[in-house]
Write an enzyme that holds these catalytic residues in place. Structure first.
Site, short mmCIF file in Angstrom:
data_model
loop_
_atom_site.label_atom_id
_atom_site.label_comp_id
_atom_site.label_asym_id
_atom_site.label_seq_id
_atom_site.Cartn_x
_atom_site.Cartn_y
_atom_site.Cartn_z
N GLY A 25 28.24 41.58 34.54
CA GLY A 25 28.51 41.90 33.14
C GLY A 25 30.02 41.87 32.88
N SER A 26 30.44 42.75 31.98
CA SER A 26 31.81 42.67 31.45
C SER A 26 32.90 42.84 32.49
CB SER A 26 32.00 43.74 30.38
OG SER A 26 30.95 43.67 29.45
N THR A 27 32.61 43.46 33.62
CA THR A 27 33.67 43.63 34.62
C THR A 27 34.16 42.28 35.13
OG1 THR A 27 31.83 44.07 36.11
CG2 THR A 27 33.19 45.95 35.46
N PHE A 28 33.40 41.23 34.82
CA PHE A 28 33.82 39.89 35.27
C PHE A 28 34.88 39.28 34.35
CE2 PHE A 28 33.29 35.43 36.46
CZ PHE A 28 33.15 35.54 37.83
N LYS A 29 34.91 39.76 33.09
CA LYS A 29 35.77 39.13 32.08
C LYS A 29 37.23 39.04 32.49
CE LYS A 29 32.73 40.47 28.29
NZ LYS A 29 32.45 41.62 27.39
#
Lengths: 374, 664
Positions: free
Chosen positions: B364-368
């Site tokens: 999820g967003s932690t990859f952004k």
């Protein structure tokens, strides 16, 4: 040293050695505390009893025994016959009378009785000893009966030992070789037959020639005994440190105690122990030579021969120089009957030596001769 | 010698010399045996009277980074039984006839008529031996053996019950179980291992035949540390079964030595006769990067989160960004290495699962931030470049992307700060499929990190041939890519440590106690993913997340924290994304200017709330606060000692601990 001191010293040494060896051999199986170790306590009691027997017989004039030697022989024959009937069968043999914890091996006492009888016979019939019918046959017949009774138990070793002692006594006292020789010649095939009769005797004989052929079976005793002795080396592994007694060597308490002794004290210990026997033998022969009469001489010689031969056969068996036979080492092996019977013999020996010309306490001639020799 | 006996007829002169000859033969024979054949016979004796036994090597101890014990092998009493003799008395000569109802006299007769091995069986009885004796006795008495055997069984059963009755309260084992153990047809059975000294004493006092106590190595860990998942287990045979114990098993185990033990003819060893032989080589000691105190903090927070949101699991990792050292790691429900015994098999298997390295999640967003960093590093954008976020709804090639809040134009920084999906997708499109694929492989996604623990997962990466237009917009928002929490933590560390992807590791040094050799591990740089300048920019961006974005609630922490939230929908088993199950995560670091620790907490399927900001971020904040507090307050002595001990290996980072940065 006087003969009596020598004998007392030798017997005491042997008894103490035996006591130590019984403790060493049974410490693991019967208990480390010698006061609660069944075998040690039993052996110690036997030693005390044996000492008492020596003291009593040393003070009993042996001529009294001469008078009763035939009665004693008859009693012994009866006992030997009785044990065949009433004795319990232990390990397939009837050799013992039992009463509670006590057991008596009759054949051990029979040895002394036979020696008494033969000595009495020869001293009475010394003039007809050269005669076959009167001089040779009676003792041989009596001996044959005893021999037969002991063989019937069966106890081949004791019978053979007794035979050897009696034949030697007869030969020494003037029985003619030509009388004895045919007996020996005929005895050989009989002996051979007796051996062939029982499978185990034959196996023992064959195995004796090469025990390593079957080290787990018939040769087990011999091989284990050799291993035990061989471990000792020159000085031994130390008293109590032998490991062969831990179930590897059979009969380690009784017939094979010398092997265990050899392991723990080495060649030096063995030679010293044999030296003690030699000294005992030497003293016995000296007593016999200086005995005041023929009966005393024969009696003491018989006892000496018995102890010497028994030692010789036992160590011969242990070192595989002779085929396996159940003969104990005098005064050393565990076992009360043997110890008691031989102590009776020693007591007689001491009593004979009391009457000796060579005894400085009684006779001045011995002393003067020593001076002359010196 | 007297020459002239009065009864001159005895011819005894030859007797003594002949006897001497015989004796000489005996002595010669003895010389031959005892001196000449001594060595050969001694060898035979040793062969039959010595057994070679193994002397167990001591299993290596595992220490934390401050030389505090994490697990150690200690000698502990263990109770075992010889079931063959428990049910029979030490001597059966009187007992057996009484038990069988046979008159003593009759029995004595039987013994007298039996071969010696029967007497042996009676004097040193085992159950089996007595059964044989009873059969023979029945044969001797000419009665059918069933009756006698039944009587024997009744009596032995009674003895066995008695033993079990006495043992049960002392050992705390139910009587039926004990009876079953004691009835087994063996000569050896463990009853209970690792008993207390007091129990061992009581067992000895009970003095039950066939029940013995023996010292045995037992793996012991300080209680309360939930490190079982990566520390692993040691089986009853002394072999490692899981975790580090398994991975380093051969080194930890060492080499057993050999002892020559005397034995008697029955094969019983002679206790005090051990002779010097080959000494055992003790196992190697492991010095870990883990700090026991940090681990306790992590354990506590994971359990707390677990209790609060009752998720499937909670994973947590504390890593040193500059080196890749694992400071603490674990997951809830955890496994207390000291309390493994007593768990059911299923429970043990469930708790043994080391989620941080064995489970994979879509991030999820932690990859952004990874995508943003790549775009900045390549010079495609700056942190301030505007990105059109389409007011929260954007259709790309037929797929509708949503933002949680509608935004118009956002700077690249704000795309991360507010976690805009549309912004991140557009950054992905800027990079393009090729460079995104490169990025994924650059950060070693889809590959094992090589942390040297068993069962590590490599993750799932969309391969180039299945890469679609969607993928280019999915990967930037952490979809169509799955990996372990450890991989994410390592990647995140590289963003903030100057751009170096470090290989995570947990074993700092291995010490061989036999040679005192110390094999040290140095931090290993796998890749340079971004430039130090970009890394500095990323730290500032990620600090803004906490300052004013999705991680706002950590604003008031003791240390200045940077981080990123993640709330990922889980993939349904039948395809598509679930509306109910989420993976909430937060990865944070502190202090922002020179990060000393990076912490990831990942909550799998939380109940109640599912936002990373609400579920995972508070735990991360507390972990950072407490961990940095203890690292700051660390007794310099221990740390100096440790450092001297480790001879400063790869420790350059630790020296930066003096440059603390605290917020008022």
């Amino acid at each position: 040293m006087g003969n009596r001191q020598l004998i007392t010293g030798c017997v005491a040494t042997l008894m103490l050695t035996g006591l130590v060896m019984v403790y060493s051999n049974t410490a693991v199986s019967c208990g480390l505390n010698p006061l609660t170790n069944n075998s040690v306590v039993k052996q110690a009691a036997c030693v005390l009893l044996a000492v008492a027997a020596i003291v009593v017989l040393a003070h009993l004039d042996y001529h009294i025994l001469a008078r009763h030697s035939r009665a004693i022989m008859l009693l012994t024959l009866a006992a030997l016959a009785a044990v065949l009937v009433f004795g319990p069968r232990i390990h397939g043999a009837r050799r013992w009378f039992r009463a509670g914890p006590l057991s008596l091996q009759v054949s051990e006492f029979a040895k002394i009785a036979v020696i008494l009888y033969v000595a009495g016979f020869i001293s009475r019939k010394r003039h007809v000893l050269g005669d076959f019918v009167q001089g040779f046959l009676p003792p041989v017949i009596v001996l044959a009966v005893v021999f037969g009774l002991i063989m019937a138990q069966p106890d081949f070793g004791t019978a053979a030992l007794l035979g050897a002692v009696v034949i030697t006594l007869l030969l020494v006292s003037g029985v003619r070789w030509r009388h004895a020789a045919p007996l020996l010649v005929t005895a050989m095939p009989i002996l051979f037959l007796l051996i062939r009769m029982r499978e185990y005797r034959w196996r023992r004989l064959v195995v004796f020639l090469n025990p390593w052929a079957d080290p787990q079976g018939a040769g087990y005793h011999a091989v284990q005994s050799l291993i035990t002795l061989g471990c000792g080396g020159l000085l031994g592994v130390g008293p109590g440190c032998g490991r062969q007694k831990l179930g590897f060597l059979p009969e380690v308490k009784t017939d094979f105690t010398f092997a265990s002794f050899g392991q723990e004290t080495g060649f030096v210990g063995c030679v010293l122990l044999i030296a003690v026997f030699v000294a005992l033998f030497y003293a016995g022969v000296r007593i016999s030579r200086s005995a005041p009469d023929l009966f005393g001489a024969l009696l003491s010689l018989g006892v000496t021969l018995l102890i010497g031969f028994q030692m010789f056969i036992n160590i011969g068996v242990v070192s595989s120089a002779l085929p396996t036979k159940g003969i104990s080492l005098p005064f050393v092996s565990f076992g009360g009957s043997s110890m008691l019977a031989l102590s009776v013999g020693i007591g007689i020996l001491l009593n004979v030596s009391k009457h000796c010309r060579g005894d400085p306490a009684l006779d001045v001639r011995g002393a003067t001769r020593k001076e002359v020799q010196g | 010698m007297v020459d002239n006996p009065p009864h001159g007829t005895l011819k005894t002169r030859l007797i003594f010399p002949l006897f001497l000859c015989g004796v000489a033969v005996l002595v010669g024979r003895l010389y031959n045996i005892q001196i000449q054949n001594h060595h050969y016979l001694l060898k035979l004796a040793k062969k039959q009277s010595e057994i070679t036994t193994e002397v167990p090597a001591r299993r290596g101890t595992i220490f934390d980074c401050n030389r505090r014990v994490l697990t150690v092998s200690l000698e502990r009493p263990a109770v075992f039984a010889d079931p063959g003799i428990v049910a029979v008395p030490a001597r059966a000569r009187r007992w057996l006839p009484r038990t069988l109802g046979v008159p003593t006299a009759e029995f004595k007769k039987f013994l007298a008529a039996s071969p010696p091995d029967v007497i042996d069986d009676v004097t040193d009885p085992t159950l089996k031996r007595l059964v044989n004796v009873t059969k023979r006795l029945a044969d001797y008495l000419r009665t059918p053996p069933e009756l006698l055997l039944r009587r024997l069984r009744t009596a032995t059963d009674a003895r066995l019950r008695g033993a079990a009755q006495k043992l049960s309260p002392v050992l705390g084992i139910p009587e039926p179980d004990l009876r079953r153990a004691l009835r087994r047809d063996t000569r050896f059975a463990w009853l209970k291992r690792r008993v207390s000294e007091a129990t061992a004493r009581r067992i000895k006092q009970l003095n039950i035949r066939g029940i013995c106590v023996r010292e045995q190595q037992a793996r012991t860990a300080p209680p309360g540390l939930k490190i079982g998942q990566w520390l692993g287990l040691v089986g009853t045979n002394g072999h490692g079964l899981e975790g580090l114990e398994l991975f380093h098993d051969r080194r930890l185990r060492g080499t057993p030595g050999l002892a020559q033990l005397g034995r008697d003819a029955r094969g019983n060893g002679i206790a005090d006769s051990a002779e010097p032989a080959v000494p055992p080589k003790d196992g190697c000691n492991l010095y870990l990067t883990v700090d026991r105190r940090a681990q306790r903090i992590l354990d506590g927070e994971l359990e707390r989160t677990f209790a609060q949101f009752s998720p499937g699991s909670v994973s947590g990792i504390v890593m040193e960004p500059s080196t890749g050292r694992i400071v603490a790691m674990g997951s809830a429900p955890g496994l207390d290495a000291a309390r493994v015994h007593g768990l059911s098999r299923e429970e043990l298997r469930r708790r043994l699962r080391n989620h941080p390295i064995q489970s994979i999640y879509e991030y999820g967003s932690t990859f952004k931030p990874l995508v943003a960093a790549a775009a900045i590093d390549l010079g495609l954008v700056t942190p301030d470049s505007p990105i059109q976020c389409e007011n929260g709804r954007w259709k790309y090639r037929g797929r509708l992307l949503h933002d949680h809040h509608p935004y118009g134009k956002l700077s690249v920084t704000d795309v991360i700060v507010h976690s805009s999906n549309i912004g991140a997708a557009k950054l992905g499109l800027m990079l393009g499929a090729d460079r995104l694929q490169q990025l994924v492989s650059f950060y070693h996604f889809g590959r094992k990190s090589g942390i040297k623990l068993p069962g590590e997962a490599s993750g799932m990466v969309t391969p180039a041939r299945r890469w679609t237009y969607y993928t280019t917009t999915s990967v930037p928002i952490g979809q169509e890519i799955a990996g372990t929490p450890l991989q994410l933590t390592a990647a995140f560390c590289s963003l903030i440590n100057g751009g170096r992807l470090m290989q995570p590791y947990i074993v700092e040094a291995i010490e061989d106690p036999n040679t005192n050799d110390l094999t040290r591990r140095t931090p290993k740089e796998l890749e340079r993913v971004i430039s130090p300048e970009t890394s500095a920019k990323m730290r500032r961006i990620l600090a803004q997340v906490v300052e004013r974005g999705t991680g706002k609630q950590l604003r008031n922490a003791n240390y200045q924290i940077g981080g990123k939230t993640g709330t990922a929908q889980k993939v349904n088993p039948d395809g598509g994304y679930s509306q109910h199950s989420y993976v909430a995560s937060f990865v944070g670091f502190a202090p922002v200017s020179r990060p000393r620790i990076c912490v990831l907490v990942l909550v799998d399927e939380p109940k109640g709330s599912y936002y990373g900001s609400q579920v995972a971020a508070p735990a991360v904040g507390r972990i950072i606060d407490k961990t940095l507090a203890i690292l700051d307050a660390a007794a310099p002595k221990t740390r100096t000692a440790t450092r001297a001990f480790l001879k400063n290996a790869g420790d350059q980072n630790r020296s930066t601990t003096s440059n603390r940065e605290r917020r008022g």
